[in-house]
Each structure stands twice: as structure tokens, then as C-alpha cells.
Design a protein around this motif. Structure first.
Motif, PDB file in Angstrom:
ATOM      1  N   VAL A 467       0.845  -1.207   0.000  1.00  0.00           N
ATOM      2  CA  VAL A 467       0.000   0.000   0.000  1.00  0.00           C
ATOM      3  C   VAL A 467       0.873   1.248   0.000  1.00  0.00           C
ATOM      4  O   VAL A 467       0.599   2.220  -0.707  1.00  0.00           O
ATOM      5  CB  VAL A 467      -0.953   0.006   1.224  1.00  0.00           C
ATOM      6  N   LEU A 468       1.962   1.201   0.767  1.00  0.00           N
ATOM      7  CA  LEU A 468       2.819   2.384   0.854  1.00  0.00           C
ATOM      8  C   LEU A 468       3.582   2.630  -0.451  1.00  0.00           C
ATOM      9  O   LEU A 468       4.034   3.743  -0.707  1.00  0.00           O
ATOM     10  CB  LEU A 468       3.789   2.237   2.030  1.00  0.00           C
ATOM     11  N   ALA A 469       3.698   1.589  -1.288  1.00  0.00           N
ATOM     12  CA  ALA A 469       4.502   1.741  -2.506  1.00  0.00           C
ATOM     13  C   ALA A 469       3.663   1.898  -3.776  1.00  0.00           C
ATOM     14  O   ALA A 469       4.143   2.447  -4.759  1.00  0.00           O
ATOM     15  CB  ALA A 469       5.417   0.518  -2.660  1.00  0.00           C
ATOM     16  N   THR A 470       2.411   1.431  -3.753  1.00  0.00           N
ATOM     17  CA  THR A 470       1.648   1.365  -5.012  1.00  0.00           C
ATOM     18  C   THR A 470       0.951   2.682  -5.360  1.00  0.00           C
ATOM     19  O   THR A 470       0.737   3.531  -4.480  1.00  0.00           O
ATOM     20  CB  THR A 470       0.573   0.250  -4.934  1.00  0.00           C
ATOM     21  N   ASP A 471       0.570   2.774  -6.640  1.00  0.00           N
ATOM     22  CA  ASP A 471      -0.221   3.931  -7.076  1.00  0.00           C
ATOM     23  C   ASP A 471      -1.670   3.540  -7.301  1.00  0.00           C
ATOM     24  O   ASP A 471      -2.453   4.348  -7.801  1.00  0.00           O
ATOM     25  CB  ASP A 471       0.345   4.484  -8.395  1.00  0.00           C
ATOM     26  N   TYR A 514      -2.629  -6.658  -5.683  1.00  0.00           N
ATOM     27  CA  TYR A 514      -1.690  -6.887  -4.559  1.00  0.00           C
ATOM     28  C   TYR A 514      -1.164  -8.321  -4.600  1.00  0.00           C
ATOM     29  O   TYR A 514       0.053  -8.556  -4.531  1.00  0.00           O
ATOM     30  CB  TYR A 514      -2.405  -6.594  -3.230  1.00  0.00           C
ATOM     31  N   ALA A 515      -2.084  -9.266  -4.742  1.00  0.00           N
ATOM     32  CA  ALA A 515      -1.669 -10.677  -4.734  1.00  0.00           C
ATOM     33  C   ALA A 515      -0.703 -10.935  -5.900  1.00  0.00           C
ATOM     34  O   ALA A 515       0.329 -11.599  -5.736  1.00  0.00           O
ATOM     35  CB  ALA A 515      -2.893 -11.570  -4.842  1.00  0.00           C
ATOM     36  N   GLU A 516      -1.048 -10.377  -7.042  1.00  0.00           N
ATOM     37  CA  GLU A 516      -0.239 -10.596  -8.242  1.00  0.00           C
ATOM     38  C   GLU A 516       1.170 -10.028  -8.049  1.00  0.00           C
ATOM     39  O   GLU A 516       2.157 -10.644  -8.432  1.00  0.00           O
ATOM     40  CB  GLU A 516      -0.961  -9.898  -9.409  1.00  0.00           C
ATOM     41  N   GLU A 517       1.261  -8.847  -7.438  1.00  0.00           N
ATOM     42  CA  GLU A 517       2.569  -8.168  -7.342  1.00  0.00           C
ATOM     43  C   GLU A 517       3.391  -8.621  -6.139  1.00  0.00           C
ATOM     44  O   GLU A 517       4.609  -8.558  -6.164  1.00  0.00           O
ATOM     45  CB  GLU A 517       2.356  -6.645  -7.280  1.00  0.00           C
ATOM     46  N   VAL A 527       0.941 -22.986 -10.233  1.00  0.00           N
ATOM     47  CA  VAL A 527       0.505 -22.579  -8.889  1.00  0.00           C
ATOM     48  C   VAL A 527      -0.197 -21.231  -8.973  1.00  0.00           C
ATOM     49  O   VAL A 527      -1.261 -21.015  -8.373  1.00  0.00           O
ATOM     50  CB  VAL A 527       1.712 -22.518  -7.918  1.00  0.00           C
ATOM     51  N   ARG A 528       0.388 -20.314  -9.778  1.00  0.00           N
ATOM     52  CA  ARG A 528      -0.254 -19.002  -9.934  1.00  0.00           C
ATOM     53  C   ARG A 528      -1.677 -19.141 -10.455  1.00  0.00           C
ATOM     54  O   ARG A 528      -2.573 -18.425 -10.058  1.00  0.00           O
ATOM     55  CB  ARG A 528       0.517 -18.148 -10.938  1.00  0.00           C
ATOM     56  N   GLU A 529      -1.843 -20.092 -11.372  1.00  0.00           N
ATOM     57  CA  GLU A 529      -3.176 -20.267 -11.958  1.00  0.00           C
ATOM     58  C   GLU A 529      -4.179 -20.699 -10.868  1.00  0.00           C
ATOM     59  O   GLU A 529      -5.292 -20.193 -10.799  1.00  0.00           O
ATOM     60  CB  GLU A 529      -3.099 -21.317 -13.067  1.00  0.00           C
ATOM     61  N   ILE A 530      -3.726 -21.603 -10.000  1.00  0.00           N
ATOM     62  CA  ILE A 530      -4.613 -22.048  -8.912  1.00  0.00           C
ATOM     63  C   ILE A 530      -4.945 -20.855  -8.008  1.00  0.00           C
ATOM     64  O   ILE A 530      -6.099 -20.646  -7.612  1.00  0.00           O
ATOM     65  CB  ILE A 530      -3.928 -23.165  -8.079  1.00  0.00           C
ATOM     66  N   LEU A 531      -3.927 -20.059  -7.714  1.00  0.00           N
ATOM     67  CA  LEU A 531      -4.135 -18.922  -6.811  1.00  0.00           C
ATOM     68  C   LEU A 531      -5.111 -17.910  -7.413  1.00  0.00           C
ATOM     69  O   LEU A 531      -5.992 -17.390  -6.724  1.00  0.00           O
ATOM     70  CB  LEU A 531      -2.800 -18.247  -6.478  1.00  0.00           C
ATOM     71  N   ARG A 532      -4.960 -17.673  -8.719  1.00  0.00           N
ATOM     72  CA  ARG A 532      -5.881 -16.720  -9.381  1.00  0.00           C
ATOM     73  C   ARG A 532      -7.301 -17.256  -9.364  1.00  0.00           C
ATOM     74  O   ARG A 532      -8.253 -16.522  -9.146  1.00  0.00           O
ATOM     75  CB  ARG A 532      -5.442 -16.489 -10.839  1.00  0.00           C
TER      76      ARG A 532
END
Ligand code: B12
Ligand code: SF4
Length: 627
Positions: A467-471, A514-517, A527-532
């Protein structure tokens, strides 16, 4: 007053909007049972939310004339407002008698009066009988009342000394307090509020080091009779009061509680109300208690079951005097909840003596495994508690960060540095946004842990830095909360709800980004596919906010129904039918309750859970391969 009557104004400020108060109403109802008081004192109740402007509350206090007696109920959220109101009203009537009572100020003796030169009397503990005696004595000589000898009072004597009178035994026959509901005392409040408070008993067998639950702590239970409770409940159901909060410390502990549940269910069938019942379930839980909660749910009364463990670190539990509440049974209780379709919630305190930051995160990971929603609160060092009395022993350092409330936070102790405390507070903000108010509530963290070994605490813990870093536009709303988490952690919850009300999809997009980054990098693509997919499941079952105008025209019983297809059997995993998810085509019918817009925002304390989508398999497709 021209009519010779004395004016008493009883003030109670609620902790959330829409709550109907009990303390001030009981005091008024009981006082009126004395003939002299009924004939000579006109009683006005002023109930407002504590965040209303003080000037507005003062206007309400003096609206029907400047009082002769001002009596105020004080919790940590209201004590400072009480002082401002009193200072002002005393300026209007120098002979005003000022009486304070309530958990936050009880038994504070000298220290209480030293900080409040404008208060005359403090009622310690249970107030009904002491306050009634005080009023009777006042009427004997209003110009110079003499309260010496009345049990349960601390008094500023005209000599300047503080007198602490002997304590008063607890009231055994609670039915001797006339019901403020049945006597019409709360009619105006019920017109304005939506959550009624009910006490079915007073008392708690435990003695937790962080808690002061009025005179109830460590005490035998005194009960209101079932007949009295039935009459009150019938009244509230006929008045169509939507949400009830049962104030008991351990609901479900006595056999009478089960009969109260029976009655609630009958009223729901006959009158359609209540639709939500919130309570503090008995700590040492068992199947019978979970079944009580399940019976409520099955009868159309929303209720969640909270595992209020506060920590799973043994040393913290020993110091908190909670080690008798068996942690090793949470698995069993959580399974019971899932079997009976009850949403298991959890509750933790950050900053308990005996636990460091790593221990806290471990507690979080343990409890998150067994619960669908998990709230975290900082440790408030409350008056009259073991932690307040023994600060030195635990190395406790406190700070009062909120300008308008009187809570002292434990910001440091022998196992927690101030920097750790701050990290934990940011964690609380992240948890409020993602878990309590946000989209991570249920499935994703469990899949992330099982598929990628990402601990629950990491799914929350990385959020502050992001949160502190994102736009990201929605995330920017929360930057201030992360920069000053101590003062603003509470608002992060309401800010989340505001963000959802304004831009529900934007909030869910934020979570996905957030989850993606932060959480997915480094994970292999399968694994990413399962998470998405898991995030998509949470998104599909996330509460629906329909068009507010259209929704207002709908019946409460309306449902939004949709279907969604996933590549994994997340539902089976979620419901514990398999320990992993099964690959294949899995279609679910998802049913959402309508009415989120009509559910009063100020009362979202009960959580979004009531509006989460309920998923059922449409046509289960046999698994083709296990992941
Ligand atoms: C219902 C409830 C709520 C409701 C709000 C209720 C409301 N009125 O607005 C909700 C769910 C919103 C809530 C929230 C919170 N709550 Co709460 N809540 C309660 C609960 C369960 C019941 C309160 C109640 O009405 N009891 C029934 C009345 C009759 O009892 P009573 O208030 O003690 O009054 C008697 C005496 O104290 C005395 N008395 C009281 N006032 C006066 C005034 C005078 C003039 C006199 C003579 C006598 C007198 O006489 C009364 C009759 O015998 C209490 C626990 C409890 N059982 O009291 C906690 C309690 C009040 N909550 C507490 C806390 C800490 C919180 C939270 C901070 C929790 C959290 N971590 O977020 C939040 C704060 C919200 C905020 N905005 O800051 C603490 C307060 C401690 C303190 N020193 O302030 C309590 C005591 C529980 C605890 N030990 O942890 N809460
Ligand atoms: S936290 Fe609950 S169980 Fe512990 S003393 Fe307070 S009311 Fe009783």
C-alpha cells in the motif's frame, strides 16, 4: 423548575451507530420504582453515538431545560466526551449534581476525582440500587445532599476529601429491574436504532487479565427469568427490531440459554424478526453450543460463532489466565461449525504480555486455519484489570493515541518493542481491509498456504508495504492508515466499507493486483493459476451491491442467483471434503442475500459475512486428475 420537579438527565453514548442502550435505561427504570423519585424527579434519557458533535449532545441535554442532576455512563469510547459535556452543563447550572458510572470509571476512587473536578459522585459497579438510594437522599436535601454511608458510591466530600463507601453486594433478583423495553422507556431509541441489547444474565466464571466486564468478572451468574426475557423478546420481535445483541459474557453456558434460542426461533417464524443475533458464546465450547448457533442459522437468524481465543501462545495464555480454554479443541469446534454450516470467526489480541511479534503471527496462522473471518484488536489496558494493576511486572508501557477516546494501548512490554508494536498495528490495518472487510476472507489464504506454502500471516503481512509503494487508486485511500496505524486502525474498517460502497469492484481489483505483485512472484505458473482461480472464487461469492434504488424496492427474502465455473473443486476443499482441490470442471450455483444497501452501514460491525454468496455444486463433474 416551575412545577417543583427536579430534572435528571441520564446520558449514554453508544459505541456504534444504531445501538439501543441498556445501562441508562435500567437506571431510569429502577429509579422510578421508588415513589418519591417517581413523584419528584423528571427523567430524560439522552442517547447519541459517541462521535456526534459534543455541541449537539449538549443541546439534547438542555433541550427540555437545564438539568439539576446530570448522570453519565462511561465506557472508554465515551468518557472524554462525558467530561466535555459535564464541564459545559456545569457552567450553566453551578448547583448541578454530577454523577458518573460505568465500566471505564468504576472503582477509580482518588484518581478519578483528581482528573475531574466537575464530578461529585462516582457509582462503583452495578448501578441500579446505589443510584436509586442516591436520588432518594438527594431529594431529602437537594441543596446540600449527604451521600455518606450509601454503599457503592465514591464521593467528593465538601471538605475536598474523597470518600470511598463500602462496596455493594450484587443484585440477585434481576427481575426487580423493570424492563425498559416493556415500560416504553426505550420507545424513542427503538424508532431511531436497529440493534437492541438484551442481558439474559450478569456474571462470568473467568477472570481474564485483560478484561473488566463490570462487576461480573469472576462471579456467579445472576439471571433474568425466562418469562421476563420472553416478554422482552416478543416485544422486540413485534417491533420488528432487526438485530439483537445479547450482552452475556458466555451465552450458551446455562440451560436457560437454549430456551432463549428456542424462543428467538419461534419469534422469527411468527413475526419475521430478529434476523441477526450477535453474542459472546461460552468460551469452553462444545457441540451443544455450536448447535445452538447452527439452530439460529437454520431458522433464518444470522449468527456467527466466534472462537475468541485471543492468542495461541501458551505463555501469553497463562499470563492472561486463559490457559483453561482449550486450544487443542479448536480443530474439533471448527469442524463442528463446518458440519453444521456455521461461520467460524476468530478473535486475537495483539500485544499480550508473554507473546512477541513472531508468536503473534504464529497465533494468527493457527487460528486462521480454522476460521473464516479473523479479527485482531490491540491490547487495551482497561481500568480494573490485572494488566492495569501490574504494568510494572509485565513491563507494560501505555499510550492513549486516540484524541477522542480514553483507551490506553499497550505499546511496549518485555517481549514487544515499540517497533514491533507498530508492525503489528499495520498488520491490524491490513487485516481490517483484507480479511474483515475485504475479499480475502475465506478461500484464497487457505489455498495459498496449501498450494504455495504462503502462511496466512504473509497474505496479510505484505499488504502494508505494498500500500505504501503502489499507485493503485483504491489502495491510496489506505496510505494514511498505514502511515499512522495507531491512531487510524479503527477507521480503516469503516474506510474499507466506504470504499466497497463506492467502488466494490475497485476494492476487489486492488486485492488481485496486490496478490499478483507481492504474493505470486516466484511461484511456478501452474501454482499461480490455482491462486488466481481461488481469488476468482472469493470474488464470485463476495457480497453483491445492487443498485440502491432497485434494492430498496425488493423483499428482504430476495436472492441474487448466478453460476460460476472453476477449474478446481474449491468448494469441496473449503468444506473439508478433500484436503486438496480437485482439478476438473466444477460449476457452482451461487446465491447471495439481497439487502446490503439497506443494512445500516453503521452496523456493519456484524460483518459482511451475512451477505456472502452461498455456493452449491450445480452438477459435480468427476475429477480428471488430482493437483
Ligand atoms: C454491547 C457492547 C458493545 C456494543 C456497543 C454497546 C453500546 N451501548 O453502544 C458494541 C458491539 C458496538 C461494542 C463495541 C466495543 N466494545 Co463493547 N461491550 C458491550 C457489552 C457486551 C454490553 C454493554 C452493556 O450495555 N451492558 C449492560 C449494562 C447494563 O451494563 P453496564 O454498562 O456495565 O452498566 C451497569 C454499570 O456499569 C452501571 N453503570 C453504567 N453506566 C452508569 C452510569 C451511571 C450514572 C450510574 C450511576 C451507573 C452506571 O450500572 C449499570 C447497571 O448495573 C459490554 C460488556 C458488558 N456486559 O457490560 C462490552 C464493553 C462495554 N465493550 C468493551 C470494549 C472494549 C469494546 C470495544 C473497544 C471492542 C473492540 N476491541 O473493538 C468496542 C468499542 C467500540 C468503539 N467505538 O470504541 C469493554 C469496555 C471497557 C472500557 N473500559 O471501556 C466492555 C466492558 C467489555 C470488555 N470488558 O471488554 N461493545
Ligand atoms: S474476557 Fe470474557 S471470559 Fe474473560 S473475564 Fe471477560 S467476560 Fe469473562
Amino acid at each position: 423548575m416551575g412545577d417543583g420537579l427536579k430534572r435528571l438527565c441520564l446520558v449514554e453514548l453508544t459505541g456504534e451507530k444504531g445501538y439501543v442502550t441498556l445501562a441508562a435505561a435500567y437506571l431510569a427504570a429502577y429509579a422510578r420504582t421508588h415513589e418519591a423519585i417517581a413523584n419528584a424527579i423528571e427523567i430524560a434519557l439522552v442517547v447519541e453515538h459517541y462521535q456526534e458533535p459534543v455541541g449537539w449532545i449538549i443541546d439534547r441535554v438542555v433541550s427540555s431545560g437545564i438539568p439539576d442532576i446530570l448522570a453519565i455512563s462511561c465506557q472508554g469510547w465515551s468518557a472524554r466526551h462525558a467530561d466535555r459535556i459535564t464541564e459545559h452543563v456545569r457552567g450553566l447550572n453551578p448547583s448541578l449534581l454530577v454523577v458518573y458510572g460505568g465500566n471505564h470509571v468504576s472503582h477509580q476512587g482518588e484518581a478519578f476525582f483528581a482528573g475531574r473536578p466537575f464530578v461529585d459522585v462516582l457509582v462503583d459497579g452495578e448501578g441500579e440500587v446505589s443510584f436509586r438510594e442516591l436520588l432518594v437522599r438527594y431529594l431529602e436535601n437537594p441543596g446540600a445532599p449527604d451521600f455518606t454511608g450509601i454503599a457503592g458510591l465514591s464521593i467528593r466530600h465538601p471538605s475536598g476529601k474523597v470518600l470511598v463507601n463500602p462496596g455493594r453486594p450484587r443484585l440477585e433478583n434481576l427481575d426487580s429491574i423493570p424492563s425498559p423495553y416493556l415500560t416504553g422507556l426505550l420507545d424513542e431509541q427503538l424508532r431511531r436504532g436497529d440493534t437492541a441489547l438484551l442481558e439474559t444474565n450478569r456474571g462470568c466464571p473467568y477472570h481474564c487479565s485483560f478484561c473488566y466486564w463490570g462487576e461480573a468478572v469472576g462471579q456467579r451468574l445472576h439471571k433474568f427469568s425466562l418469562d421476563r426475557l420472553k416478554a422482552e423478546m416478543e416485544f422486540l420481535a413485534r417491533r420488528q427490531v432487526d438485530s439483537w445483541y445479547i450482552c452475556d459474557a458466555n451465552f450458551g453456558l446455562t440451560p436457560q440459554d437454549s430456551l432463549v434460542v428456542d424462543e428467538i426461533l419461534r419469534l422469527r417464524r411468527v413475526h419475521g424478526f430478529p434476523r441477526t443475533v450477535h453474542t459472546n458464546w461460552a468460551k469452553n465450547s462444545n457441540a451443544r453450543i455450536v448447535q445452538m448457533c447452527a439452530r439460529l442459522n437454520q431458522g433464518g437468524v444470522h449468527s456467527t460463532y466466534t472462537l475468541a481465543l485471543q492468542s495461541t501462545t501458551e505463555s501469553a495464555l497463562v499470563l492472561a489466565k486463559r490457559s483453561n480454554m482449550k486450544i487443542n479443541r479448536i480443530d474439533e469446534i471448527s469442524q463442528l461449525c463446518r458440519r453444521y454450516g456455521v461461520v467460524p470467526r476468530g478473535e486475537l489480541i495483539w500485544g499480550l504480555p508473554g507473546e512477541d511479534y513472531a508468536g503473534f503471527l504464529a497465533s494468527y496462522d493457527t487460528l486462521a486455519l480454522y476460521t473464516d473471518a479473523l479479527s485482531v484488536y490491540p491490547l487495551y489496558v482497561l481500568p480494573n484489570t490485572e494488566y492495569a494493576r501490574s504494568q510494572e511486572r509485565y513491563g507494560i508501557v501505555t499510550r492513549r493515541p486516540e484524541p477522542d477516546t480514553d483507551y490506553q494501548y499497550c505499546v511496549q512490554h518485555s517481549m514487544m518493542s515499540y517497533e514491533d508494536f507498530l508492525a503489528g498495528m499495520r498488520f491490524i490495518v491490513a487485516n481490517n481491509i483484507l480479511k474483515v472487510g475485504g475479499a480475502f476472507m475465506r478461500l484464497y489464504p487457505r489455498v495459498a498456504q496449501a498450494a504455495a506454502g504462503i502462511p496466512f500471516s504473509r497474505t496479510i503481512g505484505e499488504f502494508a508495504g505494498w500500500v505504501l509503494a503502489t499507485d493503485h487508486a483504491v489502495a491510496r485511500r489506505f496510505r494514511g492508515h498505514m502511515e499512522d496505524p495507531i491512531t487510524r486502525h479503527r477507521q480503516s474498517l469503516s474506510e474499507t466499507w466506504l470504499a466497497i460502497a463506492r467502488d466494490r469492484d475497485g476494492v476487489l481489483d486492488m486485492v488481485e493486483q496486490y496478490a499478483e505483485e507481492r504474493l505470486h512472484p516466484g511461484e511456478p505458473e501452474p501454482v499461480r493459476e490455482i491462486l488466481r482461480e481461488a481469488l476468482r472464487f472469493d470474488r464470485s461469492t463476495y457480497p453483491v451491491l445492487d443498485d440502491p434504488v432497485r434494492e430498496r424496492r425488493q423483499a428482504w427474502s430476495d436472492r441474487y442467483v448466478s453460476t460460476a465455473e472453476f477449474s478446481y473443486d474449491f468448494l469441496g476443499f473449503k468444506q473439508g471434503r478433500h484436503s486438496s482441490w480437485q482439478r476438473g470442471r466444477h460449476a457452482y450455483r451461487i446465491e447471495h442475500a439481497a439487502g446490503l444497501w439497506r443494512y445500516p452501514m453503521g452496523n456493519w460491525y456484524f460483518g459482511l459475512i451475512r451477505f456472502e454468496g452461498h455456493a452449491e455444486p450445480v452438477a459435480p463433474v468427476p475429477a480428471v486428475s488430482a493437483s
